[in-house]
Design a protein around this motif. Structure first.
Motif, PDB file in Angstrom:
ATOM      1  N   THR A  25       8.335 105.099   9.811  1.00 18.02           N
ATOM      2  CA  THR A  25       7.929 104.804   8.428  1.00 18.02           C
ATOM      3  C   THR A  25       6.796 105.769   8.037  1.00 18.02           C
ATOM      4  O   THR A  25       6.209 106.425   8.907  1.00 18.02           O
ATOM      5  N   PRO A  26       6.474 105.843   6.747  1.00 18.60           N
ATOM      6  CA  PRO A  26       5.334 106.680   6.341  1.00 18.60           C
ATOM      7  C   PRO A  26       4.039 106.294   7.074  1.00 18.60           C
ATOM      8  O   PRO A  26       3.202 107.152   7.359  1.00 18.60           O
ATOM      9  N   LEU A  31      -0.097 107.664  10.977  1.00 16.69           N
ATOM     10  CA  LEU A  31      -0.778 107.323  12.218  1.00 16.69           C
ATOM     11  C   LEU A  31      -0.746 108.516  13.187  1.00 16.69           C
ATOM     12  O   LEU A  31      -1.777 108.879  13.770  1.00 16.69           O
ATOM     13  N   ALA A  32       0.436 109.149  13.323  1.00 16.59           N
ATOM     14  CA  ALA A  32       0.570 110.286  14.240  1.00 16.59           C
ATOM     15  C   ALA A  32      -0.354 111.427  13.814  1.00 16.59           C
ATOM     16  O   ALA A  32      -1.030 112.042  14.643  1.00 16.59           O
ATOM     17  N   GLN A  33      -0.407 111.697  12.502  1.00 21.22           N
ATOM     18  CA  GLN A  33      -1.287 112.753  11.975  1.00 21.22           C
ATOM     19  C   GLN A  33      -2.755 112.430  12.243  1.00 21.22           C
ATOM     20  O   GLN A  33      -3.514 113.278  12.698  1.00 21.22           O
ATOM     21  N   LEU A 114       9.202 112.649  15.699  1.00 19.86           N
ATOM     22  CA  LEU A 114       9.033 111.927  14.427  1.00 19.86           C
ATOM     23  C   LEU A 114      10.309 111.896  13.583  1.00 19.86           C
ATOM     24  O   LEU A 114      10.370 111.212  12.568  1.00 19.86           O
ATOM     25  N   GLU A 115      11.337 112.657  14.018  1.00 14.65           N
ATOM     26  CA  GLU A 115      12.644 112.564  13.343  1.00 14.65           C
ATOM     27  C   GLU A 115      13.561 111.622  14.117  1.00 14.65           C
ATOM     28  O   GLU A 115      14.755 111.546  13.828  1.00 14.65           O
ATOM     29  N   MET A 116      13.015 110.994  15.146  1.00 17.32           N
ATOM     30  CA  MET A 116      13.771 110.109  16.039  1.00 17.32           C
ATOM     31  C   MET A 116      14.797 110.865  16.897  1.00 17.32           C
ATOM     32  O   MET A 116      15.725 110.271  17.438  1.00 17.32           O
TER      33      MET A 116
END
Ligand code: ZN
Length: 175
Positions: A25-26, A31-33, A114-116
């Protein structure tokens, strides 16, 4: 992007098991950033989501000196491990301390980006150590549980290493 507060040892969130990420999700992207930014800002080589208070299976790692090869791993799992390495380790959640920990020398880790997309990566030595350390956080474990011979002050170790280096230079006659 924003810096997040790093939780320190004693905070119960660090002792809990993090949950699998089912969808990016956004909020997960943000969170990752933020975790990367927080890791770089604090000079760490890795950070796991529970360290910023979020119980999701997400870690970021960058062991390069240039600080330009971030790895973002969702739902990481160690598939294989072999060998041993013993060395000093530290943690942003245990500030100013270090301790000796034995880890596998090589691991194969499976994770999603992050693209799964699913990836399998082989890592050795320091990167293998960093991966094991961060994955432990996802299961509520800190490296202090595995320390051999107790925790030491990081500054003390630094001084010792500088002295050793000076001695080596004297012995080799370097100026
Ligand atoms: Zn840590």
């Amino acid at each position: 992007m924003a810096l997040r507060t790093i939780r320190e040892m004693g905070d119960p969130v660090l002792e809990k098991k993090a949950k699998t990420i089912k969808e990016v999700t956004p909020r997960i992207r943000a969170l990752a950033q933020d975790m990367l930014e927080t890791m770089y800002d604090s000079g760490g080589v890795g950070l796991a989501a529970p360290q910023v208070g979020i119980l999701k299976r997400l870690v970021v790692i960058d062991i390069t000196e240039e600080r330009n090869e971030p790895l973002t791993m969702l739902n990481p799992e160690i598939l294989e491990q072999d060998g041993v390495q013993t060395g000093y380790e530290g943690c942003l959640s245990v500030p100013q301390k270090v301790g000796i920990v034995t880890r596998p020398n090589r691991v194969v880790v499976r994770y999603r980006d992050l693209e799964m997309n699913e990836w399998e990566m082989e890592a050795e030595e320091f990167l293998a150590r960093a991966i094991c350390h961060e994955l432990d956080h996802l299961d509520g474990h800190l490296y202090v549980e595995k320390v051999e011979g107790g925790l030491r002050d990081a500054s003390e170790l630094e001084e010792e290493q500088e002295k050793e280096q000076d001695q080596e230079e004297e012995h080799s006659g370097a100026e």
